[in-house]
Write a protein that holds these residues in place. Structure first.
Motif, short mmCIF file in Angstrom:
data_model
loop_
_atom_site.label_atom_id
_atom_site.label_comp_id
_atom_site.label_asym_id
_atom_site.label_seq_id
_atom_site.Cartn_x
_atom_site.Cartn_y
_atom_site.Cartn_z
N LYS A 1 0.89 -1.38 -0.06
CA LYS A 1 -0.05 -0.09 0.03
C LYS A 1 0.66 1.24 -0.03
N GLY A 2 0.61 2.11 -0.92
CA GLY A 2 1.48 3.48 -1.00
C GLY A 2 2.51 3.41 -1.81
N LEU A 3 3.03 2.07 -2.47
CA LEU A 3 4.16 2.08 -3.04
C LEU A 3 3.78 2.17 -4.55
N PRO A 4 4.99 2.71 -5.22
CA PRO A 4 4.74 2.90 -6.81
C PRO A 4 4.91 1.47 -7.35
N ALA A 5 4.00 1.48 -8.68
CA ALA A 5 4.33 0.54 -9.78
C ALA A 5 5.58 0.67 -10.15
N ILE A 6 6.37 -0.48 -10.76
CA ILE A 6 7.39 -0.53 -11.22
C ILE A 6 7.62 -1.32 -12.45
N ILE A 7 8.03 -0.58 -13.66
CA ILE A 7 8.07 -0.84 -15.10
C ILE A 7 9.72 -1.24 -15.28
N PHE A 8 9.98 -2.54 -15.63
CA PHE A 8 11.47 -2.64 -15.95
C PHE A 8 11.37 -3.01 -17.39
N GLU A 9 12.65 -2.54 -18.07
CA GLU A 9 13.09 -2.65 -19.45
C GLU A 9 14.61 -3.27 -19.25
N LEU A 10 14.95 -4.55 -19.51
CA LEU A 10 16.10 -4.95 -19.47
C LEU A 10 16.78 -5.28 -20.79
N LYS A 11 18.12 -4.80 -20.84
CA LYS A 11 19.01 -4.91 -21.76
C LYS A 11 20.28 -5.92 -21.64
N VAL B 1 22.01 0.97 -13.98
CA VAL B 1 20.53 1.23 -13.72
C VAL B 1 20.21 2.84 -13.92
N LYS B 2 19.03 3.04 -14.57
CA LYS B 2 18.48 4.24 -14.68
C LYS B 2 17.20 4.36 -14.22
N ILE B 3 16.83 5.19 -13.25
CA ILE B 3 15.43 5.28 -12.68
C ILE B 3 14.77 6.65 -13.04
N ALA B 4 13.76 6.54 -13.32
CA ALA B 4 12.82 7.83 -13.55
C ALA B 4 11.31 7.42 -12.87
N ARG B 5 11.04 8.49 -12.11
CA ARG B 5 9.73 8.63 -11.65
C ARG B 5 8.89 9.33 -12.41
N VAL B 6 7.58 8.71 -12.77
CA VAL B 6 6.74 9.41 -13.53
C VAL B 6 5.51 10.01 -12.91
N GLY C 1 24.19 -5.93 -23.02
CA GLY C 1 25.30 -5.30 -23.80
C GLY C 1 24.90 -4.05 -24.60
N LYS C 2 23.82 -3.08 -24.24
CA LYS C 2 23.49 -2.00 -24.83
C LYS C 2 23.56 -0.94 -24.18
N SER C 3 22.52 -0.21 -23.19
CA SER C 3 22.91 0.70 -22.36
C SER C 3 21.45 1.17 -21.35
N ASP C 4 21.56 1.54 -20.45
CA ASP C 4 20.46 1.75 -19.65
C ASP C 4 19.80 2.77 -20.13
N ASP C 5 20.24 3.63 -20.73
CA ASP C 5 19.70 5.01 -21.29
C ASP C 5 18.59 4.32 -22.52
N GLU C 6 19.20 3.26 -23.37
CA GLU C 6 18.27 2.58 -24.22
C GLU C 6 17.13 1.83 -23.72
N ALA C 7 17.35 1.50 -22.77
CA ALA C 7 16.24 0.56 -21.87
C ALA C 7 15.08 1.50 -21.22
N LEU C 8 15.67 2.47 -20.70
CA LEU C 8 14.69 3.78 -20.23
C LEU C 8 14.09 4.17 -21.25
N GLU D 1 9.88 4.04 -13.58
CA GLU D 1 10.40 3.41 -15.02
C GLU D 1 11.99 3.09 -14.89
N VAL D 2 12.22 1.85 -14.84
CA VAL D 2 13.69 1.35 -14.60
C VAL D 2 14.30 0.73 -15.89
N GLY D 3 15.42 1.18 -16.22
CA GLY D 3 16.12 0.78 -17.31
C GLY D 3 17.30 0.07 -16.87
N ILE D 4 17.66 -1.13 -17.20
CA ILE D 4 18.86 -1.84 -16.76
C ILE D 4 19.54 -2.56 -17.84
#
Length: 153
Positions: free
Chosen positions: A94-104, A148-153, A106-113, A134-137
């Protein structure tokens, strides 16, 4: 032959998974990276650690036991499929954010995010009342480390 020590491996994975989620909730990408660096390769093993599919299985193993979240794989969202989606549970999240992950691998966390944003994954949570992370790894199989790159929407 020495025992495989599965109980110890499981305990380390559960601890690393909690550390990973806590770091993400604190918006602490370096701490999330550290948790992944410790846990991914031992879970994946030497032969399959560079596979994106295996990486997703390892991530699910790290996140699944946490009672704060229900973890879904390859979820259709927006204009594509998110690798992982963690939704807070009514019992512990309760009260926690939903978390969306994109995994790569050999690429980049920027590309994943960027993929999360370009394919508008968060649009599928329209009407969701909580925050969304939103979490790009990216996993580098040469160094066996993560970015790891994290963005809060």
């Amino acid at each position: 032959m020495e025992s495989l020590q599965w109980e110890a491996t499981l305990a380390r994975a559960q601890s690393a998974g909690k550390d990973l989620l806590d770091a993400l909730l604190d918006n602490d990408a370096p701490k999330a990276k550290s948790a992944l660096d410790k846990a991914h390769y031992p879970l994946a093993g030497p032969f399959h650690h560079a596979s994106e599919d295996n990486f997703a299985v390892c991530m699910r193993a790290l996140l699944f036991p946490d009672p704060r979240y229900a973890t879904l794989s390859e979820t259709y969202m927006g204009l594509g499929r998110a690798d992982l989606l963690c939704l807070p549970t009514p019992e512990g999240g309760k009260g926690l954010p939903a978390i969306i992950f994109e995994l790569k691998v050999g690429k980049s966390d920027d590309e994943a995010l960027g993929q999360i944003e370009d394919r508008e994954y968060a649009s599928s949570l329209k009407g969701y009342e909580g925050n969304i992370l939103e979490v790009g790894i990216d996993y580098d199989p040469e160094s066996k480390t993560h970015e790891v790159k994290i963005a809060r929407v």
